[in-house]
Design an enzyme around this catalytic site. Structure first.
Site, PDB file in Angstrom:
ATOM      1  N   ASN A  13       0.863  -1.182   0.000  1.00 11.06           N
ATOM      2  CA  ASN A  13       0.000   0.000   0.000  1.00 11.06           C
ATOM      3  C   ASN A  13       0.902   1.236   0.000  1.00 11.06           C
ATOM      4  O   ASN A  13       1.464   1.595   1.027  1.00 11.06           O
ATOM      5  CB  ASN A  13      -0.900  -0.021   1.247  1.00 11.06           C
ATOM      6  CG  ASN A  13      -1.748   1.229   1.369  1.00 11.06           C
ATOM      7  OD1 ASN A  13      -1.849   2.022   0.425  1.00 11.06           O
ATOM      8  ND2 ASN A  13      -2.365   1.416   2.521  1.00 11.06           N
ATOM      9  N   TRP A  14       1.013   1.838  -1.173  1.00 15.20           N
ATOM     10  CA  TRP A  14       1.939   2.974  -1.308  1.00 15.20           C
ATOM     11  C   TRP A  14       1.371   4.243  -0.680  1.00 15.20           C
ATOM     12  O   TRP A  14       2.089   5.238  -0.538  1.00 15.20           O
ATOM     13  CB  TRP A  14       2.261   3.229  -2.777  1.00 15.20           C
ATOM     14  CG  TRP A  14       2.983   2.110  -3.476  1.00 15.20           C
ATOM     15  CD1 TRP A  14       3.372   0.915  -2.927  1.00 15.20           C
ATOM     16  CD2 TRP A  14       3.408   2.081  -4.840  1.00 15.20           C
ATOM     17  NE1 TRP A  14       4.008   0.151  -3.875  1.00 15.20           N
ATOM     18  CE2 TRP A  14       4.040   0.835  -5.049  1.00 15.20           C
ATOM     19  CE3 TRP A  14       3.303   2.974  -5.914  1.00 15.20           C
ATOM     20  CZ2 TRP A  14       4.574   0.477  -6.288  1.00 15.20           C
ATOM     21  CZ3 TRP A  14       3.826   2.620  -7.145  1.00 15.20           C
ATOM     22  CH2 TRP A  14       4.458   1.388  -7.331  1.00 15.20           C
ATOM     23  N   LYS A  15       0.090   4.238  -0.368  1.00 12.72           N
ATOM     24  CA  LYS A  15      -0.587   5.427   0.187  1.00 12.72           C
ATOM     25  C   LYS A  15      -0.318   6.647  -0.707  1.00 12.72           C
ATOM     26  O   LYS A  15      -0.193   6.498  -1.913  1.00 12.72           O
ATOM     27  CB  LYS A  15      -0.143   5.659   1.633  1.00 12.72           C
ATOM     28  CG  LYS A  15      -0.244   4.406   2.495  1.00 12.72           C
ATOM     29  CD  LYS A  15      -0.107   4.679   3.961  1.00 12.72           C
ATOM     30  CE  LYS A  15      -0.071   3.357   4.708  1.00 12.72           C
ATOM     31  NZ  LYS A  15      -0.173   3.513   6.146  1.00 12.72           N
ATOM     32  N   HIS A  99      -9.644   0.895   4.581  1.00 16.17           N
ATOM     33  CA  HIS A  99      -8.385   1.131   5.290  1.00 16.17           C
ATOM     34  C   HIS A  99      -8.656   2.073   6.466  1.00 16.17           C
ATOM     35  O   HIS A  99      -9.463   2.998   6.363  1.00 16.17           O
ATOM     36  CB  HIS A  99      -7.343   1.739   4.347  1.00 16.17           C
ATOM     37  CG  HIS A  99      -5.973   1.753   4.954  1.00 16.17           C
ATOM     38  ND1 HIS A  99      -5.585   2.695   5.879  1.00 16.17           N
ATOM     39  CD2 HIS A  99      -4.925   0.909   4.801  1.00 16.17           C
ATOM     40  CE1 HIS A  99      -4.350   2.427   6.263  1.00 16.17           C
ATOM     41  NE2 HIS A  99      -3.920   1.353   5.627  1.00 16.17           N
ATOM     42  N   GLU A 101      -7.130   4.482   7.652  1.00 14.64           N
ATOM     43  CA  GLU A 101      -6.934   5.924   7.395  1.00 14.64           C
ATOM     44  C   GLU A 101      -8.162   6.515   6.711  1.00 14.64           C
ATOM     45  O   GLU A 101      -8.535   7.666   6.966  1.00 14.64           O
ATOM     46  CB  GLU A 101      -5.664   6.116   6.544  1.00 14.64           C
ATOM     47  CG  GLU A 101      -4.414   5.862   7.385  1.00 14.64           C
ATOM     48  CD  GLU A 101      -3.208   5.368   6.607  1.00 14.64           C
ATOM     49  OE1 GLU A 101      -3.197   5.477   5.367  1.00 14.64           O
ATOM     50  OE2 GLU A 101      -2.269   4.857   7.248  1.00 14.64           O
ATOM     51  N   GLU A 171      -5.717  -5.353  10.183  1.00 13.73           N
ATOM     52  CA  GLU A 171      -4.707  -4.342  10.488  1.00 13.73           C
ATOM     53  C   GLU A 171      -5.052  -3.642  11.802  1.00 13.73           C
ATOM     54  O   GLU A 171      -5.845  -2.688  11.806  1.00 13.73           O
ATOM     55  CB  GLU A 171      -4.664  -3.289   9.375  1.00 13.73           C
ATOM     56  CG  GLU A 171      -4.364  -3.852   8.000  1.00 13.73           C
ATOM     57  CD  GLU A 171      -3.797  -2.783   7.093  1.00 13.73           C
ATOM     58  OE1 GLU A 171      -2.647  -2.937   6.688  1.00 13.73           O
ATOM     59  OE2 GLU A 171      -4.482  -1.785   6.816  1.00 13.73           O
ATOM     60  N   GLY A 177       1.958   1.937  10.883  1.00 12.91           N
ATOM     61  CA  GLY A 177       2.885   3.062  10.777  1.00 12.91           C
ATOM     62  C   GLY A 177       3.540   3.439  12.104  1.00 12.91           C
ATOM     63  O   GLY A 177       4.165   4.489  12.207  1.00 12.91           O
ATOM     64  N   SER A 217       3.015  -2.426  10.466  1.00 14.20           N
ATOM     65  CA  SER A 217       4.462  -2.466  10.722  1.00 14.20           C
ATOM     66  C   SER A 217       5.090  -3.826  10.408  1.00 14.20           C
ATOM     67  O   SER A 217       6.034  -4.248  11.066  1.00 14.20           O
ATOM     68  CB  SER A 217       4.765  -2.041  12.162  1.00 14.20           C
ATOM     69  OG  SER A 217       4.331  -0.702  12.365  1.00 14.20           O
ATOM     70  N   GLY A 238       2.641  -1.291   4.345  1.00 11.96           N
ATOM     71  CA  GLY A 238       2.696   0.145   4.069  1.00 11.96           C
ATOM     72  C   GLY A 238       4.128   0.597   3.848  1.00 11.96           C
ATOM     73  O   GLY A 238       4.702   0.431   2.768  1.00 11.96           O
ATOM     74  N   GLY A 239       4.742   1.155   4.896  1.00 14.70           N
ATOM     75  CA  GLY A 239       6.075   1.741   4.785  1.00 14.70           C
ATOM     76  C   GLY A 239       7.100   0.872   4.071  1.00 14.70           C
ATOM     77  O   GLY A 239       7.835   1.356   3.195  1.00 14.70           O
TER      78      GLY A 239
HETATM   79  C1  PEP Z   1      -1.038   0.013   6.071  1.00 12.75           C
HETATM   80  O1  PEP Z   1      -1.223   1.213   6.127  1.00 12.75           O
HETATM   81  O2  PEP Z   1      -1.824  -0.719   5.449  1.00 12.75           O
HETATM   82  C2  PEP Z   1       0.130  -0.536   6.754  1.00 12.75           C
HETATM   83  C3  PEP Z   1       0.151  -1.793   7.049  1.00 12.75           C
HETATM   84  O3  PEP Z   1       1.125   0.373   7.074  1.00 12.75           O
HETATM   85  P1  PEP Z   1       2.539   0.050   7.773  1.00 12.75           P
HETATM   86  O4  PEP Z   1       3.052  -1.226   7.167  1.00 12.75           O
HETATM   87  O5  PEP Z   1       3.395   1.215   7.429  1.00 12.75           O
HETATM   88  O6  PEP Z   1       2.265  -0.087   9.227  1.00 12.75           O
END
Ligand code: PEP
Length: 255
Positions: A13-15, A99, A101, A171, A177, A217, A238-239
């Site tokens: 997920n590049w956001k 998601h 967010e 999640e 994050g 994470s 994500g990251g």
């Molecule tokens: C996400 O936003 O879907 C996610 C899992 O982010 P991160 O891996 O950065 O926690």
């Protein structure tokens, strides 16, 4: 294409990250270095990048494209929004729905997400349905009921045939994050509870065929331990999906 088997999946997920050029380079580097993945690789790229990334993934049967959101209506006067028809016309096969967010910053409710799920499925796009509890709920130990309610109110109106196309991403919000990952046991316990809830609604066969991804994470160092759990079928990343080397290592961690 609608799928009907449990698949291992790593979705990035590049956001709202990367310029078009950076995103194109990221996808190219990953695809070029990909070595017989044990499951599907999905890029949830920003809308503006989808066509370009599509040309990179074309011909790679294990690599697929996802959007990060879609609108709940078919078309019309919704300035700035993107319909599932538009996504389908680009060859997008998956869409992230729900998601945390989007739930938090754009006030997306379980009922609204149910409409988005219906829209996606109506065009053969597979929802990657995100669920998960905030820290307060985890501390009260009501997280399983919280997540089950999310599933009930956004997914359990589907027919069994429709449900077979859904991918779930658990999640925990406190892990997204933050660098604070759920332990593999915490992930397994929730994934097992999700699979049980699906089995109660749709039967064991469908529950066992449902891919349930972990997100929060997840990184190159902890992916193998998380993915080793029997009910964890990969991850939503994500990251760590923004660094080709890390993302490739996470893909290698699939069991
Ligand atoms: C996400 O936003 O879907 C996610 C899992 O982010 P991160 O891996 O950065 O926690």
């Amino acid at each position: 294409m609608i799928k009907n088997m449990r698949q291992q999946i790593v979705a990035g997920n590049w956001k709202m990250n990367t310029t078009l050029q950076e995103g194109a380079e990221l996808a190219r580097e990953i695809v070029e270095r990909l070595d017989q993945p044990k499951g599907l690789v999905v890029f949830a790229a920003p809308f503006t990048h989808l066509t370009t990334v599509q040309t990179t993934v074309k011909g790679h049967i294990n690599v697929h494209l996802a959007a990060q959101n879609c609108h709940q209506e078919t078309k019309g006067a919704y300035t700035g929004e993107i319909s599932v028809d538009m996504l389908a016309s680009l060859g997008v096969e998956f869409v992230l729905i729900g998601h945390s967010e989007r739930r938090e910053y754009f006030k997306e409710t379980n009922a609204l997400l149910a409409q988005k799920v219906d829209q996606a499925l109506s065009k053969g796009i597979r929802p990657i349905f995100c669920c998960g509890e905030p820290l307060k709920i985890r501390e009260k130990e009501t997280h399983v009921n919280f997540v089950k309610k999310q599933l009930r109110e956004s997914l359990f109106h589907l027919t069994p045939e429709q449900f077979k196309s859904v991918v779930i991403a658990y999640e925990p919000i406190w892990a997204i994050g933050t660098g604070k990952t759920a332990s593999s046991q915490q992930a397994q316990d929730m994934h097992q509870a999700i699979r049980k809830a699906i089995a109660s609604k749709y039967g064991k066969r469908i529950a066992n065929a449902t891919s349930i991804l972990y997100g929060g994470s997840c990184n190159a160092a902890n992916a193998a331990e998380l993915f080793s759990q029997p009910d964890v079928d990969g991850g939503l990343i994500g990251g760590a999906s923004l660094k080709a080397a890390d993302f490739l290592q996470i893909i290698q961690a699939l069991k």
